[in-house]
Motif scaffolding. Structure first.
Motif, short mmCIF file in Angstrom:
data_model
loop_
_atom_site.label_atom_id
_atom_site.label_comp_id
_atom_site.label_asym_id
_atom_site.label_seq_id
_atom_site.Cartn_x
_atom_site.Cartn_y
_atom_site.Cartn_z
N CYS A 148 -2.24 -0.70 38.71
CA CYS A 148 -3.03 -1.94 38.77
C CYS A 148 -4.29 -1.77 39.62
O CYS A 148 -4.84 -2.73 40.12
N ARG A 184 0.34 -4.76 43.52
CA ARG A 184 -0.71 -5.52 42.87
C ARG A 184 -2.06 -4.94 43.26
O ARG A 184 -2.17 -4.15 44.20
N PHE A 189 1.85 -9.28 34.28
CA PHE A 189 1.95 -8.32 35.39
C PHE A 189 3.38 -8.31 35.91
O PHE A 189 3.97 -9.36 36.19
N GLN A 202 5.66 -6.39 38.94
CA GLN A 202 5.64 -5.51 40.11
C GLN A 202 6.93 -4.71 40.14
O GLN A 202 8.01 -5.24 40.42
#
Length: 312
Positions: free
Chosen positions: A9, A34, A148, A150
């Motif tokens: 990312c 992130r 997204f 993680q």
């Protein structure tokens, strides 16, 4: 709708994801951190082909990225074009100057050179301030139906099962993920300082004595270090002293910079950028090892990557 998963990312991962979206893919980004915790958020983020190989591909990707930044100037996204002095010697890659827009690059006059620099170009180049540009790119990705997650992906067989198409933009994380012995950290320590009204420059002609300043909208980045195979993430006072001393020796400013923050990051250095499909896992396309030129080439790599994977 085609789908793809991007691992990473940072600037390379985000640009890759966005270019895939522009081709109609439903894209998921999976990353250990992130964007605001990545190396990409720590750097000065000037357009500067530094420590990236092969030279010919790097120059091509840099050209494509330069043009993308020209199209991507927004009032609040942190992209501007600024004057930048780039030192060079007989060993330097200067071919990038040939493909610059007409009138945007010239050789510096002696009176314009910082002390200690013998030869340099002055160019108008993109600056993409991470604190503004990365959130802008992440929002752009999310607004285009991006997802997204993680999560750390630690082995390639796990990565191969994520999607029909997986783009590996894991940076230095690829050393573990791919067991890549060619990939090594290049330690960078920088000083984020109060803004100084001088022209930005970089001198990378002396290995181990990297020196640069990047003037941004609200601060300056003064660097740096370029220590190979150094995993140390601690701020070293000795490096801060060296960076400050080299800056003062340029005679661009007669007083010590006011340091706001000392920052350390590890650049993903490789003999050549790994930019290919994996031999064992054909669903994986590797896009990592961009050295100190992530912001310089990320868009260019993303554009070419999409051409390579679109018909697969």
């Amino acid at each position: 709708m085609k789908s793809a998963t991007v691992i990473g990312c940072g600037i390379v991962g985000l640009t890759s994801a966005i270019k895939l979206q522009e081709k109609g893919y439903k894209v998921t980004i999976i990353a250990k951190e992130r964007f605001d915790k990545t190396l990409s958020n720590k750097v000065g983020a000037i357009w500067f082909p530094f420590e990236i190989h092969p030279k010919e591909k790097a120059n091509y990707w840099a050209k494509l990225a330069f043009e993308e930044y020209q199209r991507d100037i927004k009032p609040t996204n942190g992209v501007t074009f600024i004057p930048f002095i780039t030192a060079y010697d007989d060993k330097s890659n200067t071919d990038w100057t040939i493909q610059m827009p007409k009138g945007s690059t010239r050789k510096a006059l002696d009176a314009e050179l910082p002390n200690g620099i013998q030869k340099a170009f002055i160019s108008i180049v993109p600056l993409a301030e991470p604190s503004l540009y990365l959130p802008y790119l992440f929002k752009r990705f999310k607004d285009n139906n991006g997802t997204f997650i993680q999560q750390e992906i630690s082995i390639l067989v796990e990565a191969s099962k994520l999607d029909k198409l997986v783009i590996n933009c894991s940076g230095l994380g690829a050393k573990k993920l791919c067991n890549d012995k060619d990939l090594q950290p290049m330690r960078g320590q920088i000083l984020r300082c109060k803004k100084i009204d001088i022209t930005s420059f970089a001198d990378s002609t002396k290995q181990g004595s990297l020196s640069y300043i990047i003037k941004r909208s609200n601060d300056c980045i003064i660097g740096g270090t370029d220590y190979l195979n150094d995993y140390n993430l601690d701020v070293e006072q000795s490096d801060t002293d060296k960076i400050t001393e080299r800056f003062l020796q340029t005679n661009l400013c007669n007083q010590k910079p006011e340091i706001i923050e000392e920052i350390v990051g590890l650049r993903p250095k490789r003999t050549t950028v790994r930019f290919e499909f994996d031999n064992q896992y054909p669903s994986i396309f590797h896009n990592y090892g961009h050295g100190g030129a992530g912001y310089t080439v990320a868009w260019g790599c993303a554009i070419e990557m999409v051409k390579n994977v679109y018909d697969k």
